[in-house]
Design a protein around this motif. Structure first.
Motif, PDB file in Angstrom:
ATOM      1  N   GLY A  60       0.814  -1.221   0.000  1.00 57.09           N
ATOM      2  CA  GLY A  60       0.000   0.000   0.000  1.00 57.09           C
ATOM      3  C   GLY A  60       0.844   1.266   0.000  1.00 57.09           C
ATOM      4  N   PHE A  61       0.523   2.182   0.897  1.00 55.09           N
ATOM      5  CA  PHE A  61       1.179   3.488   0.928  1.00 55.09           C
ATOM      6  C   PHE A  61       2.327   3.551   1.940  1.00 55.09           C
ATOM      7  N   GLU A  62       2.854   2.391   2.329  1.00 55.54           N
ATOM      8  CA  GLU A  62       3.925   2.384   3.330  1.00 55.54           C
ATOM      9  C   GLU A  62       5.177   3.109   2.838  1.00 55.54           C
ATOM     10  N   ASN A  63       5.509   2.931   1.566  1.00 55.96           N
ATOM     11  CA  ASN A  63       6.690   3.620   1.021  1.00 55.96           C
ATOM     12  C   ASN A  63       6.530   5.132   1.087  1.00 55.96           C
ATOM     13  N   PHE A  64       5.333   5.610   0.781  1.00 58.03           N
ATOM     14  CA  PHE A  64       5.086   7.052   0.801  1.00 58.03           C
ATOM     15  C   PHE A  64       5.050   7.586   2.232  1.00 58.03           C
ATOM     16  N   ALA A  65       4.483   6.801   3.151  1.00 61.27           N
ATOM     17  CA  ALA A  65       4.474   7.214   4.560  1.00 61.27           C
ATOM     18  C   ALA A  65       5.897   7.281   5.101  1.00 61.27           C
ATOM     19  N   ARG A  66       6.700   6.295   4.740  1.00 62.53           N
ATOM     20  CA  ARG A  66       8.112   6.290   5.155  1.00 62.53           C
ATOM     21  C   ARG A  66       8.850   7.481   4.570  1.00 62.53           C
ATOM     22  N   MET A  67       8.538   7.783   3.319  1.00 55.12           N
ATOM     23  CA  MET A  67       9.215   8.874   2.632  1.00 55.12           C
ATOM     24  C   MET A  67       8.987  10.214   3.327  1.00 55.12           C
ATOM     25  N   PHE A  68       7.746  10.516   3.629  1.00 56.21           N
ATOM     26  CA  PHE A  68       7.430  11.817   4.204  1.00 56.21           C
ATOM     27  C   PHE A  68       7.845  11.938   5.673  1.00 56.21           C
ATOM     28  N   GLN A  69       8.221  10.809   6.280  1.00 61.30           N
ATOM     29  CA  GLN A  69       8.756  10.838   7.633  1.00 61.30           C
ATOM     30  C   GLN A  69      10.281  10.841   7.646  1.00 61.30           C
ATOM     31  N   ASP A  70      10.879  10.698   6.463  1.00 62.08           N
ATOM     32  CA  ASP A  70      12.339  10.614   6.348  1.00 62.08           C
ATOM     33  C   ASP A  70      12.936  12.021   6.282  1.00 62.08           C
ATOM     34  N   PRO A  71      13.760  12.416   7.257  1.00 62.39           N
ATOM     35  CA  PRO A  71      14.362  13.763   7.236  1.00 62.39           C
ATOM     36  C   PRO A  71      15.220  13.998   5.992  1.00 62.39           C
ATOM     37  N   GLU A  72      15.880  12.954   5.502  1.00 62.91           N
ATOM     38  CA  GLU A  72      16.723  13.112   4.319  1.00 62.91           C
ATOM     39  C   GLU A  72      15.892  13.409   3.080  1.00 62.91           C
ATOM     40  N   PHE A  73      14.676  12.877   3.037  1.00 60.47           N
ATOM     41  CA  PHE A  73      13.784  13.186   1.917  1.00 60.47           C
ATOM     42  C   PHE A  73      13.424  14.668   1.922  1.00 60.47           C
ATOM     43  N   ARG A  74      13.117  15.206   3.094  1.00 60.80           N
ATOM     44  CA  ARG A  74      12.760  16.629   3.184  1.00 60.80           C
ATOM     45  C   ARG A  74      13.939  17.505   2.783  1.00 60.80           C
ATOM     46  N   VAL A  75      15.135  17.092   3.175  1.00 57.92           N
ATOM     47  CA  VAL A  75      16.341  17.834   2.769  1.00 57.92           C
ATOM     48  C   VAL A  75      16.502  17.778   1.253  1.00 57.92           C
ATOM     49  N   SER A  76      16.244  16.612   0.658  1.00 56.67           N
ATOM     50  CA  SER A  76      16.381  16.450  -0.786  1.00 56.67           C
ATOM     51  C   SER A  76      15.367  17.297  -1.540  1.00 56.67           C
ATOM     52  N   VAL A  77      14.157  17.395  -1.013  1.00 56.81           N
ATOM     53  CA  VAL A  77      13.138  18.243  -1.648  1.00 56.81           C
ATOM     54  C   VAL A  77      13.587  19.699  -1.635  1.00 56.81           C
ATOM     55  N   TRP A  78      14.085  20.157  -0.496  1.00 58.91           N
ATOM     56  CA  TRP A  78      14.556  21.536  -0.393  1.00 58.91           C
ATOM     57  C   TRP A  78      15.738  21.789  -1.324  1.00 58.91           C
ATOM     58  N   ASN A  79      16.683  20.841  -1.373  1.00 58.34           N
ATOM     59  CA  ASN A  79      17.834  20.977  -2.271  1.00 58.34           C
ATOM     60  C   ASN A  79      17.395  21.021  -3.722  1.00 58.34           C
ATOM     61  N   THR A  80      16.379  20.221  -4.055  1.00 58.40           N
ATOM     62  CA  THR A  80      15.867  20.208  -5.428  1.00 58.40           C
ATOM     63  C   THR A  80      15.257  21.551  -5.790  1.00 58.40           C
ATOM     64  N   ILE A  81      14.486  22.126  -4.875  1.00 59.17           N
ATOM     65  CA  ILE A  81      13.877  23.435  -5.119  1.00 59.17           C
ATOM     66  C   ILE A  81      14.939  24.500  -5.328  1.00 59.17           C
ATOM     67  N   VAL A  82      15.948  24.510  -4.475  1.00 58.83           N
ATOM     68  CA  VAL A  82      17.032  25.489  -4.585  1.00 58.83           C
ATOM     69  C   VAL A  82      17.778  25.304  -5.898  1.00 58.83           C
ATOM     70  N   PHE A  83      18.105  24.065  -6.217  1.00 57.30           N
ATOM     71  CA  PHE A  83      18.869  23.772  -7.436  1.00 57.30           C
ATOM     72  C   PHE A  83      18.101  24.192  -8.683  1.00 57.30           C
ATOM     73  N   VAL A  84      16.811  23.851  -8.750  1.00 62.20           N
ATOM     74  CA  VAL A  84      16.004  24.194  -9.923  1.00 62.20           C
ATOM     75  C   VAL A  84      15.787  25.696 -10.015  1.00 62.20           C
ATOM     76  N   LEU A  85      15.489  26.341  -8.889  1.00 60.92           N
ATOM     77  CA  LEU A  85      15.211  27.776  -8.902  1.00 60.92           C
ATOM     78  C   LEU A  85      16.411  28.574  -9.389  1.00 60.92           C
ATOM     79  N   PHE A  86      17.580  28.276  -8.838  1.00 59.50           N
ATOM     80  CA  PHE A  86      18.751  29.093  -9.158  1.00 59.50           C
ATOM     81  C   PHE A  86      19.458  28.666 -10.439  1.00 59.50           C
ATOM     82  N   SER A  87      19.460  27.384 -10.768  1.00 60.22           N
ATOM     83  CA  SER A  87      20.184  26.960 -11.968  1.00 60.22           C
ATOM     84  C   SER A  87      19.313  26.956 -13.213  1.00 60.22           C
ATOM     85  N   ALA A  88      17.997  26.814 -13.049  1.00 64.74           N
ATOM     86  CA  ALA A  88      17.108  26.774 -14.218  1.00 64.74           C
ATOM     87  C   ALA A  88      16.384  28.095 -14.418  1.00 64.74           C
ATOM     88  N   VAL A  89      15.525  28.464 -13.454  1.00 59.87           N
ATOM     89  CA  VAL A  89      14.674  29.640 -13.624  1.00 59.87           C
ATOM     90  C   VAL A  89      15.496  30.932 -13.603  1.00 59.87           C
TER      91      VAL A  89
END
Length: 296
Positions: A60-89
């Protein structure tokens, strides 16, 4: 419509389907099937090692529940936003438009030379670009040789400023695409429109703001979407230059997904991350279209 006409239409439809069948089969095998499998695997415990490797189960949704509880995932999302904003846009789109605008109506030989220099970075394989920037920013690289001329101590650029380093490298490599897109759009703007504005007393900035940019707004939206989607998937450049480090400072979602799927061998978890990345890309595209009010 008589029976003969209906039979002829059915016959033509069958012939068309026959001619298209090789393409449809290839599309099914190499595009649709992997997408369906990715969605299915994201809801399983698929793994290459351990007990789960021989015991595939729907979780079921265990992978997604694990993902949103993973601190490294949240860091990766933030890094992705920063990388895309400054290098692309703010990076590739801005500098691509600036270079195209500055080369507008310049001598064709000058445009060819500048264009070839910029495009050379774009056509160079991403892994080669990565190693070039590693060499440039290395402890004994060109960057430290230049700062040494001002009696500044050498800097460990990839350790001290890792995100800035990968952002600059990606801007350097990808700006050529935006430049070519904007160059084509700017060349299509009628000269008479701008000349009339100048004759009415408009300044250069007013012409750019009220005429040039509105007339290429559709191109801007399309380019921003394409560059954003391409930058969201950048993996080789970051992984070769920093490996996602130091720590997790440059671990974007593609890097995080790779580590989970092919380093930790948790393929189910990795495919779940890929779906989130897909949703982010789709959301960004819709946001751009709505913000710039462009129909694609």
């Amino acid at each position: 419509m008589d029976g003969t006409a209906v039979k002829n239409q059915l016959s033509n439809a069958k012939k068309s389907l026959l001619f298209l069948s090789p393409s449809l089969i290839l599309l099914l095998i190499f595009f649709i099937s992997p997408m369906v499998l990715t969605v299915l695997f994201s809801f399983t415990n698929l793994s290459l090692t351990g007990a789960d490797a021989s015991n595939l189960q729907f979780i079921g949704f265990e992978n997604f529940a694990r993902m949103f509880q993973d601190p490294e995932f949240r860091v990766s999302v933030w890094n992705t936003i920063v990388f895309v904003l400054f290098s692309a846009v703010l990076g590739q789109c801005f500098f691509g438009f600036l270079i195209a605008f500055l080369m507008k109506e310049k001598n064709k030989h000058f445009r060819k030379v500048v264009g070839l220099i910029i495009i050379a970075a774009w056509v160079t394989p991403e892994v080669v670009v990565s190693f070039c920037w590693v060499a440039f920013l290395g402890d004994s690289g060109t960057a430290n040789s230049l700062v040494g001329l001002f009696n500044i101590e050498p800097v460990a650029w990839l350790f001290t400023f890792p995100m800035i380093s990968v952002v600059i490298a990606n801007i350097w490599r990808g700006t050529a695409f935006s430049m070519m897109v904007f160059q084509s759009a700017l060349d299509d703007i009628p000269k008479e429109v701008e000349e009339a504005a100048f004759m009415d007393g408009a300044t250069r900035w007013e012409v750019v703001r009220h005429i040039t940019i509105p007339m290429v707004r559709g191109t801007i939206a399309t380019n921003v979407m394409l560059v954003t989607l391409q930058t969201l998937g950048v993996f080789t450049l970051i992984y070769t230059m920093t490996g996602g480090g130091p720590g997790s400072s440059t671990s974007t979602l593609p890097v995080f997904m790779y580590k989970q799927a092919f380093v930790s061998y948790q393929l189910g978890y990795g495919t779940a991350i890929s779906l989130v990345l897909l949703v982010i890309g789709a959301g960004a595209s819709l946001l751009y279209m709505k913000t710039l009010k462009v129909k694609v």
